[in-house]
Every structure is written in structure tokens, then in C-alpha cells.
Scaffold this active site. Sequence first.
Site, PDB file in Angstrom:
ATOM      1  N   HIS A 134      -7.340   6.806  -8.809  1.00  0.00           N
ATOM      2  CA  HIS A 134      -7.992   5.871  -7.906  1.00  0.00           C
ATOM      3  C   HIS A 134      -8.508   6.535  -6.737  1.00  0.00           C
ATOM      4  O   HIS A 134      -7.754   6.921  -5.694  1.00  0.00           O
ATOM      5  CB  HIS A 134      -7.169   4.579  -7.342  1.00  0.00           C
ATOM      6  CG  HIS A 134      -7.747   3.857  -6.425  1.00  0.00           C
ATOM      7  ND1 HIS A 134      -9.265   3.113  -6.449  1.00  0.00           N
ATOM      8  CD2 HIS A 134      -7.502   3.323  -5.157  1.00  0.00           C
ATOM      9  CE1 HIS A 134      -9.453   2.428  -5.613  1.00  0.00           C
ATOM     10  NE2 HIS A 134      -8.758   2.511  -4.610  1.00  0.00           N
ATOM     11  N   ASP A 160     -10.738   6.421  -3.335  1.00  0.00           N
ATOM     12  CA  ASP A 160     -11.467   5.795  -2.289  1.00  0.00           C
ATOM     13  C   ASP A 160     -12.689   6.501  -1.910  1.00  0.00           C
ATOM     14  O   ASP A 160     -12.456   7.507  -1.473  1.00  0.00           O
ATOM     15  CB  ASP A 160     -10.451   5.311  -1.426  1.00  0.00           C
ATOM     16  CG  ASP A 160      -9.551   4.236  -1.446  1.00  0.00           C
ATOM     17  OD1 ASP A 160      -9.941   3.432  -2.054  1.00  0.00           O
ATOM     18  OD2 ASP A 160      -8.299   4.702  -1.300  1.00  0.00           O
ATOM     19  N   ASP A 185      -8.014  -2.406  -6.513  1.00  0.00           N
ATOM     20  CA  ASP A 185      -7.657  -2.144  -5.149  1.00  0.00           C
ATOM     21  C   ASP A 185      -8.315  -3.121  -4.119  1.00  0.00           C
ATOM     22  O   ASP A 185      -7.897  -3.538  -2.960  1.00  0.00           O
ATOM     23  CB  ASP A 185      -7.961  -0.750  -4.624  1.00  0.00           C
ATOM     24  CG  ASP A 185      -7.117  -0.570  -3.538  1.00  0.00           C
ATOM     25  OD1 ASP A 185      -5.983  -1.050  -3.154  1.00  0.00           O
ATOM     26  OD2 ASP A 185      -7.727   0.497  -2.593  1.00  0.00           O
TER      27      ASP A 185
END
Length: 1004
Positions: free
Chosen positions: A50, A52, A174
Site C-alpha cells: 500500500h 500512499d 485505507d
Amino acid sequence: MKSIVLHHVIFCFAIPCVWTLASTTCGGAYQSCNLGDPTKLNVHLVPHTHDDVGWLKTVDQYFYGANKTIQMGGVQYILDSVIPQLLKDPSRRFIYVEMAFFKRWWDEQRDDMRETVQSLVQQGRLEFILGGWCMNDEAATHYNAIIDQMSLGLQFLNDTFGVCARPRVAWQIDPFGHSREQASLFAQMGFDGLFFGRLDFADKELRSKEKRMEEIWRGSESLDSASADLLTGVNENGYGPPKGFCFDEYCSDDPIMDDPNLEDNNVEDKVKYFEDAARLQAGHFKTNHIMMTMGSDFQYSNAHKWYKNLDKLIKYVNAAKDSNISVFYSTPSCYLYALNQANKEWNVKTDDFFPYADSPHQFWTGYFTSRPALKGYVRESNKLLQVCKQMEALTQGFSSSGKKQAKTGTVSSQKLREAMGVAQHHDAVSGTEKQHVANDYAKRLYKGREVCKAVISTAVMGNPDDLHFCDYLNITLCDFTQKTDEFTVVVYNPLARNVPTYVRLPVSDDSGTFTVKDKLTGMYVGSQIVPVTQPTLLVRRNKGNADSELVFKADNIPPLGFSEFSVIKSNFSDVYKKTNNKGFHRRVRGGDVTIANEYFKVVFDGSNGQMKTIANIESGITLPVMQQMFWYNASMGNNISLQKSGAYVFRPNSSTPFHCTQDGKIELEVLQGDTPLVQEVVQKFSDWAWQVVRLYSGVRYIEAEWTIGPIPFEDGYGKEFISRFYFPLQTNGEFYTDANGREILKRKKDFRPTWTLNQSEPVAGNYYPVNSRIYTNDTKTQFTILTDRSQGGSSLFNGTLELMMHRRLFGDDAKGVGEPLNETGQFDDGLIVRGKHFILVDSLSDAAKHHRLLAEEIYMSPLVSFYANVSTNDRRSFESFPKSALTKSLPKNVHLLTLSTETSDGSVLIRLEHQFQKSDDPTYSQPVTVSLKDIFVGYEVTSLEELVLGANALKQDVVRLLWSEAVKNNPVPSDSKLHFQEPFDVTLSPMQIRTFRMRVTPTK
């Protein structure tokens, strides 16, 4: 008349290469998925990272792995590390999500690496999930920007890899709460399913017990279920692995030690722990398939370590005696397909997943408002981007078909598209990033905006520098209008219907003589000089010295077209007397104050300065209304919970807010002219809280411009600032908010539709995201507030609405950002933020009709620019540019959502949207048909091809998975017959968006 082109081949024009599904057989297709053993519990291991797109570090720092003092993450190393590991074993899989990072990495690769990646994608061993430019936030994002950022990523994949890279699963693991509109958009993009990681802890607990972790999410009350339904699942562990099985460099879990000669051999224990975790998880799900997310934030920079341990885990679990568990590498797409093949019946959900809380006192509702200046900048930048794309289409896409138009040259909208794509990230527009990252997002938007201004100037004037744009008109700051005695105002309308607007220009009123003339009709236009208000002087501080604003109405600006107004500073006293009047201002010391126009009358109590009544003149409704500004004391933790208010979490110390005014009295000033175009009441609630209430002649709303800041910090209290309205309507604790600017959802205080709420935070637990509007009503009257940016809002008592406008906090809420939300601004004493609320009181029959159209006009308000008056010979392309690009306005219930081009070959991407829900209005909520054949001035449409919403596949070639419902929930009649009646007629049902690739040719 030519027929619609519906080819079954690969197209490489209009948008980059729309591939048909029939053209290739992909290793990543559902048919090649490992569906495990039907007699066992099948565990789908999904290796993932993941990443960001900015959060604790900037986008660039995350890509390169810089600024290691904050975090070690480096995306380029993840991809560098994963590819060789996939090549070592054909059973291994990996998924990747964020195209803002992947495209940057791809652009740096040599041909041999590109060929390798192409092969891995074709085989399904590297699979793209979601595929947007980022993983966008779902609370503070507008649907227009969501569609754009998704299309940007999806079209890159389409152009680079073709059909084998088309994502089939949305992956929102998320974001901090989930919007129903987001699910609807994903379904219309052709996704078969959606998985996410965060939902309310109480909701998850109940779902786990009842095996409802996966269900059908009905994303729309207006669209047919086939168009808007999406199989949606909640991940067991958010998006991390089960406890004890994280094998990344960041993790402290032991590796699998399988040498039988070692004392520390732990294979037996690891197998047992894994089997226990798998069976526990399986008890929460409906089928004999479960998915385990093996990865987390910025993991797999050492992919060898992950895969070596996962290989061992698969080997030893599958070899365990008497085990009924089968473990294998998989992807979310294959897991989804396994669910589909299980032939289960699924429950149907019709509400959303807001607000999100991960414990009783941790409601993530503060980020609905956090960083309001950035939220406003993102919203304003989207309008500029849409205008920029329209200009490109009208000057590049159309002109390449034969008619010579001004070219924008090397400048394009791409820079702003990418900046806006990044800004939709769930730690960007959400306001949950570190301060230096917020600055970086704003800088990226600024740079993209500057390029788009050059695009617009070149399209309109033939030169990138001829048009002047003033970004600070909202604080009465524009050197060009102050220092130029004669200039032209260009007002461009990006909507597909005529609209009026009021223009306000900073001027220095030393001579007091300004004339405004409509350059098309030659008629003088009435104008008004309004003194600069005290809150404007405070917010702009030492920037600018304009003492007045010149106000005039630009009426009936044509659709996708321009109006021009000449402004001259002169001594033409006779003309001045007829067309211009000075406002005067007086301080109110007693007696009620009234301002009124054709639609509304607003009365203020002269004794305390508060709003007193609002009257709707058309409907005859008069409603007592009181407004106050308050601030909640932000919690720093207490004996009930140590939870603090922060960038994510809203937690006030008390349900009772503090008054901004010291004695309950608000200071008033009134600005009115003899024959006013605008009337203003300036309210001072405190030295750091102001509001200007305006009524414009002929405008059907009340404008309330709020200015908040610098929020005082000296008293040691963090403050969360709200505006609250009181009115005597019996609303039964019910109110309504929009979902990403589109459909409306009903809210009820202290209530959740799908589980029993044990309310622990009576304020924060009742806050919801407000993207464009919030309202409440009784059986006859509706009170509505429309916003110019995303905010948090609620109705905590019958007959009230409140919106949070600004926050400044001492504490960090311990959700990861690691610093207080303390925006200090340029002067280091607290950021001042200015925005607008638009207030309406209506009958129920009028409310939806007026408010949807008004919300559209606010979101896509006309763009104002300027040029110095020059001779006709120096005007270059502007005289040949059509004053309107449309031969006629579109119906009011149809919005031209997108008009853009990706290449210069003459093909254009167009999206048309029915912007009313099925129950909004007896007339506007009906299906509507639009003919595109000759809608553009000077051109006719020669072909249309319908695409899915993300514009990455022909609609006819996308066949979504079918699901069986356990509970039938008011299915909406199908709109499958509402397509082409004539070759270029497009029919839209309520809330439907249709996307087309269009080719045009000049008319004779």
C-alpha cells in the site's frame, strides 16, 4: 445519416487504445484463476503493497525513498525488488494499485524490463487492482474529480498494456469510511467487486458474527441494480497480514525457520498459528474461501524475504497431516471469482459506511473539515481543469478535423490532471497529511494551474500570456484591475446552459467613475461600487490596497461560451450616473435591519446582530432563523478516554460549544446602494470570526461569506469552529447530506441503519461528510445549506443544522500523521480561511429542483479573466473563436460532465450526466434525450462509441459478474432500453452518466 460505429477491433485514437475484451486471452482472466479445493478451506494469499501518494512524506520523497528520518518507504525499490521475485516462480503473484507511482517507475525502465513486465501482466502474475492515479478519499472528494483521477490511471494502463491490465476489482483498503456514490461509480466503470479495510468497529463485530463481511452494495436509488450493484467485502485484518506473519523489513515477526537440525525450528508452531488464524477468519465469512492480505504500507522493498517465507508457509501448511486448508498465491480478482462461483445468495446494503470509528471514542469525522483552505483550492482547481480540457477539445480535437483554430502548442492540461489526481488521495484532500506534504500538494496544483492558464489564454487569444487571471479575487486582490484604466473582462461559462453571474473586481476608487459595457451588444451594464469590508482587510493583511470592488452582473453567458465586458475608468459623469452607484455603509446601533431581493428577504435583529427571519417571497414562507458561530473545545484526552482531537479524529471535550461572541451580541455593518445590485450585512462575531451576508439582485439564494482566523491559541485550547442555524422545524432528528456531490442520503441522529448504535460521542458520532449540501425539513418547508468545499456537518437538535468550517488543534490523535493540525499560514499566527455557504428556505416541491441546479452552478461557476484593450488586428484568434461552442443549450437536467481530448487526431471524450434523482422533481426526474448530431457550432458528429465510465473499454465488451440476492430490496426498473433511438440521440435516465468517444467533422 451515418450509423454509429461499433467496431470489434483495437482502436488507437481518441483516447489511447481502447482495447476490446475479445482481442486477447489473458493469463489474468477469471478462467485461469486457482479456485482451490472444493473440499477444503481455501486461503488466497495476496502479496501487495500500500503506497500512499503522499502522507508523511511528499510524493517524490516516497517514490525515491528520501527523507528517511520520517519513514523508510521508497516505491521504486519495491517494484525493482518484486519483478525478479515473480520471475523465479510462476506460481507467485503480486498486485499493484497506484498509477501515479507505477507510471513514474515505468517511464524510467529500459526496453528489456518493459518487455518482462508486459509478459508478467499478460500472464496475470502482476495484476493491477483499482488502477486509479491514486486510492482516493471518499468523504472530501467530488464525483467529477473521482472520475477524472480514475480515468487518468485506467487510461494509462489501457494505453500501456491493453485489455490484460484492465482492473476488475476496486481496492479501497485505507480510506476512512466509504461512500455509496463511490460504489456506484466503480460499478459504472465496469468493476465486479470492491474490497476495503476500514469500517466502524461495532459494524464489523456484528458482521463477523453474522457472516456478513461480504454483500451486494446497491450504489444508487435511481440507477438500475445491474448498473450500480457491486459485490463488496471487508478485509479481516484491514490490509495487513494475520498476527505473526509479517515478513517485511519493517516487521518484527520471526521468519519461518525450517532446518530440522536447528533448536529454533518453528515450522510446527507457525503452521498451527496460521491454521488457527485461517479458521478464525473463515468463521466470519460465508464461503470456504478467505483472502489474506500479505503486505502493508510501503512493504516489499525486500521482496525476496517476503516470498521466501510465503513459499515455505504454502509448502508446510499444504503438507500438514489431517489439514483441511489449502493455501496458494492469489489476487483479489481471483478471490472475487471464487466467491462468484460459490453460488451463494448475498445480502443487499443500501446505505453507506460513514462515519467510521475504530473504538468508542475515536470517530474519524474531523478530516471532513481538516485543512479547509486546501479543500477549497482543490475544488477551485477542478473547475479550472474542466475549462482547460474543454479548451483543448475545442481547439485541438475539433480543429484537427479541418477547421483551423488556435493551437495550445506544447502546453496541455496533463500537469494539472496529474496534480488533481494526486490531490484526491486519501491523505491529500482529506487534510490528514503532514504540513510540508500539504504544502507540496498545493504547489503541484499551482504549477498545473499556471500551465492550464496558458492553455486557456492560447485557445482564446492565440498567445499564452495575453489573458490575465487573478486567483485572489475572493480577498479583493488583483493588481491588473487596479492598475489598468481600460480593460476587458472575459467571462467563460463551462456549463452547457446559459447562466448569469456577478463579477466583483478590486478597484481603487480615487476618481469614482467606472463604466461597464457589454462588448457584444454595445449596451452599458449597471454596476455598483462596494467598499472593501473589514474582514477582507484583515484576511489580506499587507497584500493589496484596493479600497473598493466594482460589481456588475454578467447575464446569460452562453453555454461553453464567452461574454466580454469593457471596463473603463473615466470622467463620463452622465454615463456614470446612469450605470454606476456607490454603496454607502452605516453602523447599525439599533432597530432591525432588512435586506431583500426578488426571492428572499432577510431580517437581522438590531439589538444583538443575529439573523432573525428568512422569507421566501415566491412561496410565501417566512421562517424564524437564528445563526450563531461557536467553537468546540478540542479534547486532549480525559478520564473517559485518552483520545485527542486531531487531523483524523473529531472529539470535543463537551457537547456544548463556546460562543465566539463575548456577550452574545454581534456587531453589524450594512452596505447598500440607492438601487443596489448587491446588499451586504457584515457581521463581526469576534476578532477572528466574521461573516458577510449578501443578496444579489435576481439571484435565488442567500450568500454567507465566512472568514475564520487566525484562530487564537494563546488560551491553550484547540478549537473546532462551527456555524449553527436554528429554525422551528420539527425534523425528528433527521437530516440529509449528499454523497460526493450526487445522490442524497438520509441521516438520523444517533442511528445507523444496519446495526444498533451505542453512541459514545454525541457530537462527533453524528457528523457526516458534506460535499455540496446539507438540509433538513418538515412536511412543508426545507432549510438547505450548500457549500463551496467539503465540510463536516450535522443536525444535533431538531430544527438545527451545523457545519464545521475550520480547525486548529494542539494534540495529535495518534492515527499516524504524528503532528498537531496547526496551520499557521504565512504570518505564523494561524491560518485565515474564507469560504461561502449558500442558504435557501424553500417549499418541499421547489427544493430539489432549485438546489441541484444551484449546486452545479456553484461547482462550475464561470471563469473570469482579463486582457488589456487592444486593436482588433491584435486580437489574433479570439474573434474566430465561437462565442458559444454549442448550437443550443442542453436541457437543465443534463450536465456536460466531460469534454476533453487525449490526442490531436480529432476524437473527443464526452460524458453526459442526468443530474436529478428519480424522486427529485416530476419534470426534471424524467428520462431525457439529447441529440449530439449538430450540437457543436461549425461541426457535426460523425460517430459515437459508448465506453464505460472510466473510458478504458467499450461498454458493449464489458460483461460484469452476476450475483444472487438473498433479500430483494426494491429493485429499480432497468434502463437497458434507454440507449440510441436514433444514431446520435442519447437518452439518460435519472442519475445516469454515459461516456462516449466522439468524432466530428466541419459542416459545409
